[in-house]
Design a protein around this motif. Structure first.
Motif, mmCIF file in Angstrom:
data_model
loop_
_atom_site.group_PDB
_atom_site.id
_atom_site.type_symbol
_atom_site.label_atom_id
_atom_site.label_comp_id
_atom_site.label_asym_id
_atom_site.label_seq_id
_atom_site.Cartn_x
_atom_site.Cartn_y
_atom_site.Cartn_z
ATOM 1 N N PRO A 1 34.719 36.606 35.790
ATOM 2 C CA PRO A 1 33.800 36.912 36.681
ATOM 3 C C PRO A 1 32.318 36.833 35.984
ATOM 4 O O PRO A 1 31.422 36.713 36.720
ATOM 5 C CB PRO A 1 34.109 38.681 36.855
ATOM 6 C CG PRO A 1 35.596 38.627 36.648
ATOM 7 C CD PRO A 1 35.807 37.774 35.370
ATOM 8 N N LEU A 2 32.246 36.996 34.518
ATOM 9 C CA LEU A 2 30.847 36.655 33.841
ATOM 10 C C LEU A 2 30.615 35.243 34.013
ATOM 11 O O LEU A 2 29.507 34.917 34.403
ATOM 12 C CB LEU A 2 31.220 36.967 32.415
ATOM 13 C CG LEU A 2 29.886 36.890 31.584
ATOM 14 C CD1 LEU A 2 28.694 37.816 32.026
ATOM 15 C CD2 LEU A 2 30.259 37.031 30.223
ATOM 16 N N ALA A 3 31.428 34.289 33.864
ATOM 17 C CA ALA A 3 31.351 33.036 34.236
ATOM 18 C C ALA A 3 30.770 32.682 35.673
ATOM 19 O O ALA A 3 29.659 32.034 35.849
ATOM 20 C CB ALA A 3 32.428 32.199 33.913
ATOM 21 N N MET A 4 31.488 33.254 36.624
ATOM 22 C CA MET A 4 31.166 32.923 37.974
ATOM 23 C C MET A 4 29.575 33.739 38.255
ATOM 24 O O MET A 4 28.895 33.136 38.851
ATOM 25 C CB MET A 4 31.958 33.717 38.874
ATOM 26 C CG MET A 4 33.383 33.148 38.801
ATOM 27 S SD MET A 4 34.846 33.712 40.004
ATOM 28 C CE MET A 4 34.042 33.216 41.613
ATOM 29 N N ALA A 5 29.324 34.848 37.701
ATOM 30 C CA ALA A 5 28.125 35.676 38.040
ATOM 31 C C ALA A 5 26.952 34.874 37.246
ATOM 32 O O ALA A 5 25.712 34.783 37.830
ATOM 33 C CB ALA A 5 28.160 37.011 37.573
ATOM 34 N N SER A 6 27.255 34.068 36.108
ATOM 35 C CA SER A 6 26.045 33.581 35.229
ATOM 36 C C SER A 6 25.787 32.390 35.967
ATOM 37 O O SER A 6 24.432 32.006 36.342
ATOM 38 C CB SER A 6 26.673 33.276 34.048
ATOM 39 O OG SER A 6 26.892 34.436 33.152
ATOM 40 N N ALA A 7 26.867 31.455 36.601
ATOM 41 C CA ALA A 7 26.565 30.291 37.196
ATOM 42 C C ALA A 7 25.862 30.568 38.599
ATOM 43 O O ALA A 7 25.040 29.868 39.135
ATOM 44 C CB ALA A 7 28.003 29.428 37.575
ATOM 45 N N ALA A 8 26.438 31.511 39.219
ATOM 46 C CA ALA A 8 25.697 31.961 40.572
ATOM 47 C C ALA A 8 24.183 32.453 40.548
ATOM 48 O O ALA A 8 23.451 32.027 41.386
ATOM 49 C CB ALA A 8 26.605 33.212 41.348
ATOM 50 N N GLY A 9 24.188 33.095 39.471
ATOM 51 C CA GLY A 9 22.655 33.473 39.125
ATOM 52 C C GLY A 9 21.804 32.374 38.948
ATOM 53 O O GLY A 9 20.808 32.267 39.325
ATOM 54 N N PHE A 10 22.117 31.425 38.014
ATOM 55 C CA PHE A 10 21.356 30.256 37.646
ATOM 56 C C PHE A 10 21.175 29.412 39.149
ATOM 57 O O PHE A 10 20.168 29.033 39.318
ATOM 58 C CB PHE A 10 22.311 29.292 36.777
ATOM 59 C CG PHE A 10 21.310 28.001 36.212
ATOM 60 C CD1 PHE A 10 20.482 28.138 35.618
ATOM 61 C CD2 PHE A 10 21.720 26.828 36.726
ATOM 62 C CE1 PHE A 10 19.566 26.996 35.138
ATOM 63 C CE2 PHE A 10 20.894 25.866 36.763
ATOM 64 C CZ PHE A 10 20.138 25.745 35.375
#
Length: 304
Positions: free
Chosen positions: A83-92
């Motif tokens: 989920p951290l990976a998905m949230a980081s990429a979505a934020g970028f």
């Protein structure tokens, strides 16, 4: 029914490959499914949204680095790092999309490329996490504190489950009012605006969602290779993802997955035939682009 049959065949593929003495192809198939996730996410913005993103690999790389950096600090739990990976990429994606979506055409292409290159060079500057040399993961992420996917077969099934979930989710999204409105904005933005739809907001939401799914692909790729590298964010990787979507058919979600599997499979098989395999691959991609308007998905429809 056809989708369930394909899913069942892919689920049983490890047993068939091992029985045929080609078990090593399971790793290639897993990599193909990981890129299928990224290609399906790109198809959302390219095929349905009409946005040619030439920096999509940045989302994949950010997802991979989220897992790698977490691992370097002792956090190996996949239920947290994925989920951290998905949230980081979505934020970028959301932050860069606010700027990039103000443009269209070649300007959008160049801005997304510029943002991706910024992410690439930022990754190379992370000397604490390997810099240019990348970062090694000595084991795969745990699930609920247990090494459930350390085995290659179990990891393959995890990747397959993620790919199937992404396909089903994006297919449902494409059939939803949001998907229809996004498609309508691509066809005639002025008409959709007259109907009260905010095309920019819809595209930004789709772009952020695609970024999140790219981050998921990156998290899986980091576990697949047990390695993270800035090369995951390079413009060459972004170009490969676009080729996958074009090869499969830009208008087809399933086609994007087929294109990813086909390209990864060809990149694995052709070098065994000749050292000039890139010429053959280039001619094959050119042939599909020129003579198969709907890509490999259209060819599959004819055969079906």
């Amino acid at each position: 029914m056809r989708a369930l049959a394909v899913l069942a065949a892919l689920a049983l593929a490890p047993f068939a490959l091992e029985a045929a003495g080609a078990g090593w192809w399971m790793q290639t198939l897993a990599r193909g499914l990981i890129y299928a996730i990224a290609a399906m996410a790109l198809q959302l913005v390219l095929g349905r949204g009409g946005l040619v993103c030439f920096g999509f690999a940045a989302f994949v790389g950010i997802g991979a680095y989220a897992v790698g950096i977490s691992y370097a600090h002792g956090l190996e739990e996949g239920l947290l790092t994925f989920p951290l990976a998905m949230a980081s990429a979505a934020g970028f994606a959301a932050l860069t999309g606010l700027v990039a979506l103000r443009t269209r055409g070649v300007y959008f292409i160049m801005i997304t490329l510029a943002f991706a290159q910024m992410a690439y060079f930022f990754a190379t500057s992370l000397s604490a996490y390997g810099g240019d040399d990348g970062l090694t993961l000595w084991n795969r992420s745990t699930l609920a504190g247990r090494p459930l996917v350390e085995d290659d077969r179990a990891f393959y099934w995890l990747v397959l489950a993620c790919a199937a979930a992404v396909w089903a989710g994006l297919r449902a999204l494409g059939r939803s009012p949001f998907g229809a409105a996004l498609d309508g904005a691509r066809r005639n933005e002025a008409r959709m605006a007259a109907l009260g739809y905010d095309a920019t907001a819809m595209r930004l939401a789709a772009y952020a969602l695609a970024g999140a799914l790219g981050g998921l692909a990156g998290a899986l790729l980091a576990n697949h290779a047990e390695f993270v590298s800035p090369a995951y964010m390079s413009w060459l990787r972004s170009g490969e993802l676009i080729v996958m979507v074009v090869l499969g058919g830009t208008a087809s979600l399933t086609g994007a997955a087929i294109g990813a599997l086909a390209l990864v499979g060809l990149e694995e098989a052709l070098p065994k035939l000749t050292e000039h395999w890139r010429i053959i691959l280039g001619l094959m991609v050119l042939g599909v682009a020129l003579f198969l308007r709907k890509g490999l998905a259209g060819l599959a429809e004819r055969g079906g």
